[in-house]
Design a protein around this motif. Structure first.
Motif, PDB file in Angstrom:
ATOM      1  N   GLY A   1      26.232  -6.632 -31.080  1.00  0.00           N
ATOM      2  CA  GLY A   1      24.810  -6.374 -31.279  1.00  0.00           C
ATOM      3  C   GLY A   1      24.509  -5.483 -32.461  1.00  0.00           C
ATOM      4  N   GLY A   2      23.254  -5.448 -32.847  1.00  0.00           N
ATOM      5  CA  GLY A   2      22.822  -4.608 -33.945  1.00  0.00           C
ATOM      6  C   GLY A   2      21.922  -3.506 -33.448  1.00  0.00           C
ATOM      7  N   GLY A   3      21.823  -3.381 -32.138  1.00  0.00           N
ATOM      8  CA  GLY A   3      20.953  -2.359 -31.583  1.00  0.00           C
ATOM      9  C   GLY A   3      19.588  -2.925 -31.277  1.00  0.00           C
ATOM     10  N   PRO A   4      18.885  -2.347 -30.338  1.00  0.00           N
ATOM     11  CA  PRO A   4      17.534  -2.798 -29.981  1.00  0.00           C
ATOM     12  C   PRO A   4      16.622  -2.806 -31.205  1.00  0.00           C
ATOM     13  CG  PRO A   4      18.350  -1.213 -28.393  1.00  0.00           C
ATOM     14  CD  PRO A   4      19.322  -1.207 -29.533  1.00  0.00           C
ATOM     15  N   GLY A   5      15.818  -3.845 -31.300  1.00  0.00           N
ATOM     16  CA  GLY A   5      14.867  -3.942 -32.395  1.00  0.00           C
ATOM     17  C   GLY A   5      15.357  -4.713 -33.595  1.00  0.00           C
ATOM     18  N   SER A   6      16.622  -5.156 -33.613  1.00  0.00           N
ATOM     19  CA  SER A   6      17.108  -5.981 -34.715  1.00  0.00           C
ATOM     20  C   SER A   6      16.331  -7.295 -34.743  1.00  0.00           C
ATOM     21  CB  SER A   6      18.603  -6.258 -34.556  1.00  0.00           C
ATOM     22  OG  SER A   6      19.346  -5.061 -34.628  1.00  0.00           O
ATOM     23  N   VAL A   7      15.848  -7.672 -35.926  1.00  0.00           N
ATOM     24  CA  VAL A   7      14.944  -8.821 -36.038  1.00  0.00           C
ATOM     25  C   VAL A   7      15.618  -9.960 -36.791  1.00  0.00           C
ATOM     26  CG1 VAL A   7      12.734  -9.637 -36.945  1.00  0.00           C
ATOM     27  CG2 VAL A   7      12.916  -7.326 -35.975  1.00  0.00           C
ATOM     28  N   PHE A   8      15.520 -11.165 -36.209  1.00  0.00           N
ATOM     29  CA  PHE A   8      16.023 -12.389 -36.832  1.00  0.00           C
ATOM     30  C   PHE A   8      14.830 -13.306 -37.134  1.00  0.00           C
ATOM     31  CE2 PHE A   8      19.533 -10.673 -34.509  1.00  0.00           C
ATOM     32  CZ  PHE A   8      20.683 -11.052 -35.173  1.00  0.00           C
ATOM     33  N   PRO A   9      14.302 -13.323 -38.350  1.00  0.00           N
ATOM     34  CA  PRO A   9      13.241 -14.284 -38.681  1.00  0.00           C
ATOM     35  C   PRO A   9      13.804 -15.709 -38.684  1.00  0.00           C
ATOM     36  CG  PRO A   9      13.319 -12.469 -40.255  1.00  0.00           C
ATOM     37  CD  PRO A   9      14.586 -12.413 -39.460  1.00  0.00           C
ATOM     38  N   TYR A  10      12.980 -16.685 -38.325  1.00  0.00           N
ATOM     39  CA  TYR A  10      13.418 -18.076 -38.332  1.00  0.00           C
ATOM     40  C   TYR A  10      12.299 -18.992 -38.836  1.00  0.00           C
ATOM     41  CZ  TYR A  10      10.788 -18.520 -33.927  1.00  0.00           C
ATOM     42  OH  TYR A  10       9.807 -18.516 -32.971  1.00  0.00           O
ATOM     43  N   ARG A  11      12.686 -20.208 -39.202  1.00  0.00           N
ATOM     44  CA  ARG A  11      11.763 -21.270 -39.577  1.00  0.00           C
ATOM     45  C   ARG A  11      12.226 -22.554 -38.888  1.00  0.00           C
ATOM     46  NH1 ARG A  11       9.655 -17.382 -41.128  1.00  0.00           N
ATOM     47  NH2 ARG A  11       8.688 -16.892 -43.131  1.00  0.00           N
ATOM     48  N   VAL A  12      11.368 -23.147 -38.083  1.00  0.00           N
ATOM     49  CA  VAL A  12      11.670 -24.420 -37.428  1.00  0.00           C
ATOM     50  C   VAL A  12      10.946 -25.522 -38.190  1.00  0.00           C
ATOM     51  CG1 VAL A  12      11.512 -25.775 -35.317  1.00  0.00           C
ATOM     52  CG2 VAL A  12      11.901 -23.302 -35.186  1.00  0.00           C
TER      53      VAL A  12
ATOM     54  N   ILE B   1       7.284 -24.208 -38.194  1.00  0.00           N
ATOM     55  CA  ILE B   1       6.871 -23.126 -37.302  1.00  0.00           C
ATOM     56  C   ILE B   1       7.690 -21.887 -37.628  1.00  0.00           C
ATOM     57  CG2 ILE B   1       6.653 -22.369 -34.904  1.00  0.00           C
ATOM     58  CD1 ILE B   1       6.523 -25.309 -34.087  1.00  0.00           C
ATOM     59  N   PRO B   2       7.064 -20.832 -38.163  1.00  0.00           N
ATOM     60  CA  PRO B   2       7.789 -19.591 -38.429  1.00  0.00           C
ATOM     61  C   PRO B   2       7.753 -18.674 -37.209  1.00  0.00           C
ATOM     62  CG  PRO B   2       5.579 -19.424 -39.313  1.00  0.00           C
ATOM     63  CD  PRO B   2       5.678 -20.800 -38.667  1.00  0.00           C
ATOM     64  N   GLY B   3       8.683 -17.768 -37.145  1.00  0.00           N
ATOM     65  CA  GLY B   3       8.696 -16.800 -36.047  1.00  0.00           C
ATOM     66  C   GLY B   3       9.821 -15.809 -36.225  1.00  0.00           C
ATOM     67  N   LYS B   4      10.057 -15.006 -35.217  1.00  0.00           N
ATOM     68  CA  LYS B   4      11.153 -14.053 -35.270  1.00  0.00           C
ATOM     69  C   LYS B   4      11.655 -13.778 -33.857  1.00  0.00           C
ATOM     70  CE  LYS B   4       8.029 -10.044 -35.302  1.00  0.00           C
ATOM     71  NZ  LYS B   4       7.596  -8.858 -36.054  1.00  0.00           N
ATOM     72  N   ILE B   5      12.945 -13.510 -33.770  1.00  0.00           N
ATOM     73  CA  ILE B   5      13.571 -13.116 -32.522  1.00  0.00           C
ATOM     74  C   ILE B   5      13.955 -11.648 -32.634  1.00  0.00           C
ATOM     75  CG2 ILE B   5      15.584 -13.410 -31.035  1.00  0.00           C
ATOM     76  CD1 ILE B   5      15.592 -16.351 -31.736  1.00  0.00           C
ATOM     77  N   VAL B   6      13.528 -10.846 -31.678  1.00  0.00           N
ATOM     78  CA  VAL B   6      13.874  -9.433 -31.647  1.00  0.00           C
ATOM     79  C   VAL B   6      15.027  -9.244 -30.664  1.00  0.00           C
ATOM     80  CG1 VAL B   6      13.082  -7.088 -31.207  1.00  0.00           C
ATOM     81  CG2 VAL B   6      11.514  -8.763 -32.223  1.00  0.00           C
ATOM     82  N   PHE B   7      16.140  -8.817 -31.177  1.00  0.00           N
ATOM     83  CA  PHE B   7      17.342  -8.662 -30.354  1.00  0.00           C
ATOM     84  C   PHE B   7      17.283  -7.322 -29.632  1.00  0.00           C
ATOM     85  CE2 PHE B   7      21.099 -11.187 -29.878  1.00  0.00           C
ATOM     86  CZ  PHE B   7      22.006 -10.345 -29.274  1.00  0.00           C
TER      87      PHE B   7
END
Length: 274
Positions: free
Chosen positions: A254-265, A182-188
């Motif tokens: 933090g990296g500021g609003p909108g920082s994206v962490f892609p992930y793979r489960v 399952i791919p996805g991304k978390i937006v910090f």
């Protein structure tokens, strides 16, 4: 010519069916589960950690997966490591390591107080030595069938003498069975100290073996969770219960609003031994 060993489901032709529909094929390299176990690491009153050592007797340090259940989050097993633990709020930690003879399981609490505590664990040891590329080409040339079962060796090894990690198939061992990715991304969305949580539903009805990979915004490669990195102070972990997989990312500063962490489960069909 090397032998190709295929096993199909009942009613399916092993010679003509699509490779992805085979139960076992020697064209793939699969991880065999050599040993699995669950139990408890108990930490005494006033102590911050304790390590349980168990002999595996393999004679080499195997690839492995390990998980811990934290006292304030029963029913969910987290990937062992230095991650944040329970939704970034838990003081509990865990760590695991293997040697040629042992697997070492460490339970830890960062705010050690006067009370004793314990953490449940589950682990899996695989046939492949840790840090070693799979041997052979994946095409077997040896075949043995006896009262002990069916053994198919990898290319270049004798099926009568092959070590477990030199075998392509052994009917007496369990295998790590892939289910889905399952791919996805978390937006910090935090500019200061904080965390982000992603919940992915698997609906298997049991806690599966799983692994999660994530990529920091400034990096080009995926790393297996849990991750701890300085000086960015980027930490992460992941846990699973009978319904969901929870990914936790904490980024101090933090990296500021909108920082994206892609992930793979990556989820496997195997039910966790607990």
């Amino acid at each position: 010519m090397p032998i190709v060993f295929n096993v199909s489901r009942d009613g399916v032709d092993a010679d003509t069916t699509d490779r992805n529909k085979l139960v076992v094929t020697s064209l793939d390299t699969e991880l065999k589960i050599i040993k699995k176990n669950s139990g408890t690491v108990s930490v005494g009153a006033g102590d911050s950690d304790a390590t349980l050592k168990q002999h595996h007797g393999l004679g080499y340090a195997p690839a492995f997966l390990s998980y811990f259940e934290y006292p304030d989050d029963l029913g969910r097993y987290w990937l062992s490591g230095t991650g944040l633990g329970t939704a970034g709020l838990s003081a509990y930690r865990s760590q695991s390591a293997v040697t040629n003879d042992l697997i070492e399981l460490t339970a830890n609490r960062s705010d050690a107080g006067p009370g004793a505590f314990s953490q449940n664990f589950a682990y899996y040891l695989f046939d492949q030595p840790a840090g070693m590329a799979p041997s052979g080409s994946g095409k077997p040339i040896g075949y043995q069938e006896s009262a002990q079962g069916i053994i198919v060796s990898k290319e270049g090894f004798d099926a009568d003498k092959a070590k477990i990690y030199e075998q392509q198939f052994n009917s007496n061992t369990d295998y790590l069975k892939y289910h889905l990715t399952i791919p996805g991304k978390i937006v910090f969305d935090t500019t200061n100290d904080g965390e982000a949580i992603e919940i992915i539903t698997h609906n298997l009805g049991y806690i599966p073996i799983f692994k999660v990979y994530a990529k920091a915004p400034t990096k080009s490669v995926y790393n297996p969770l849990p991750i701890g990195r300085v000086p960015q102070s980027f930490f992460s972990s992941a846990g699973a219960d009978k319904t969901n997989i929870t990914i936790n990312i904490g980024w101090v500063g933090g990296g500021g609003p909108g920082s994206v962490f892609p992930y793979r489960v990556v989820i496997f069909k195997n039910k966790m031994v607990i």
